[in-house]
Write an enzyme that holds these catalytic residues in place. Sequence first.
Site, PDB file in Angstrom:
ATOM      1  N   HIS A  45       0.903  -1.566  -0.311  1.00 20.28           N
ATOM      2  CA  HIS A  45      -0.063   0.071  -0.176  1.00 20.28           C
ATOM      3  C   HIS A  45       0.139   1.030  -0.507  1.00 20.28           C
ATOM      4  CE1 HIS A  45      -3.549  -2.364   1.273  1.00 20.28           C
ATOM      5  NE2 HIS A  45      -2.963  -2.652   2.076  1.00 20.28           N
TER       6      HIS A  45
HETATM    7  O1  RIB Z   1      -5.117  -0.147   4.612  1.00 26.15           O
HETATM    8  C1  RIB Z   1      -3.981   0.097   4.841  1.00 26.15           C
HETATM    9  C2  RIB Z   1      -3.225   1.043   5.532  1.00 26.15           C
HETATM   10  O2  RIB Z   1      -3.601   0.918   6.695  1.00 26.15           O
HETATM   11  C3  RIB Z   1      -1.327   1.052   5.479  1.00 26.15           C
HETATM   12  O3  RIB Z   1      -1.281   2.247   5.172  1.00 26.15           O
HETATM   13  C4  RIB Z   1      -0.918   0.350   5.863  1.00 26.15           C
HETATM   14  O4  RIB Z   1      -0.055   0.577   6.293  1.00 26.15           O
HETATM   15  C5  RIB Z   1      -1.810   0.783   7.376  1.00 26.15           C
HETATM   16  O5  RIB Z   1      -1.515   1.508   8.080  1.00 26.15           O
END
Ligand code: RIB
Length: 310
Positions: A240
């Site tokens: 992500h």
């Molecule tokens: O939904 C994914 C996000 O939430 C990413 O940033 C992960 O590290 C958590 O913070």
Amino acid sequence: MNGKTPIIIDVDPGHDDAVAIMLACGSPSLDPLAITTVAGNVPLEKTTKNALKILSLIGRADIPVAAGASAPLERVLHTAEDIHGESGLDGPEIPDATFAADERSATKLLADTIESSPEPVALVPVGPLTNIAIFLRERPDLKENISRIVLMGGSIGLGNTTPAAEFNIYVDPEAASEVFASKLPITMCGLDVTHKAGAGPDRREKLRSIGEIGGIVAEFLEYFAGTYKEIHGFDAPPLHDPVAVASIIEPSILKTRPMHVAVECEGELTRGETVCDLRRVTKKKPNAEVGVGLDRECFFEILYGALERL
Ligand code: RIB
Ligand code: CA
């Protein structure tokens, strides 16, 4: 003025945050001026410790790290040890940090760094948006030296923490609502694009071939893949946060559409939903460029190249 893009990354490490920090530090086109930490995947003390450990591991103890909010603006903190483990970086043991957190608060480090930068700074929040919201409340005068906000969070479609909400926005919807209302240029890298950056077994194998740091990243992702498969049913954990960083390195990897984004703060079932007006039905002026497509191959090539440089 070194031709690099000055950025500040706000993180809640978390395995993907850790890779985002490495990506930023390994990219010749970015100048990570500072890291700020926020409670999210794990409590603040651990996210801060993890950020210091990652920077120490890659020899960047020159980048200041300041701790920020230990809880959301109004809500009780919701964490994600089920995904990232008790430490927030479960998996391979990495050495302790070689330096301590800056004595300033996150908002003070943000203010000092932005105020002293000869050119506007891009903010790259990849955790809950609490620090950014507090900073913008305290120092609206410094908005003029913020070039843009490129955030990982939200989703045009379904969530990953509830059916409606992505984790970062779910944890602090009030902060996210204030950031989207800030009138700063925003790029939203939501689940619609980050789910295209899954690090499956082949990608992890390739990472192992990229020296010591690549090997550690592969081990991080083996752990992340295990918990991700348990919870979500497949073993290609999405990278992500690195998607947000990579979209600054090479904007062409991200296809975006301008749209108005509002954050649901009242809904019992929909708290933290990013309500994205894809079809312009509200007639509200777009306040974000929202990711709708990702050049996955180019993304991974950028990541491999950055890790090779570390
Ligand atoms: O939904 C994914 C996000 O939430 C990413 O940033 C992960 O590290 C958590 O913070
Ligand atoms: Ca994160």
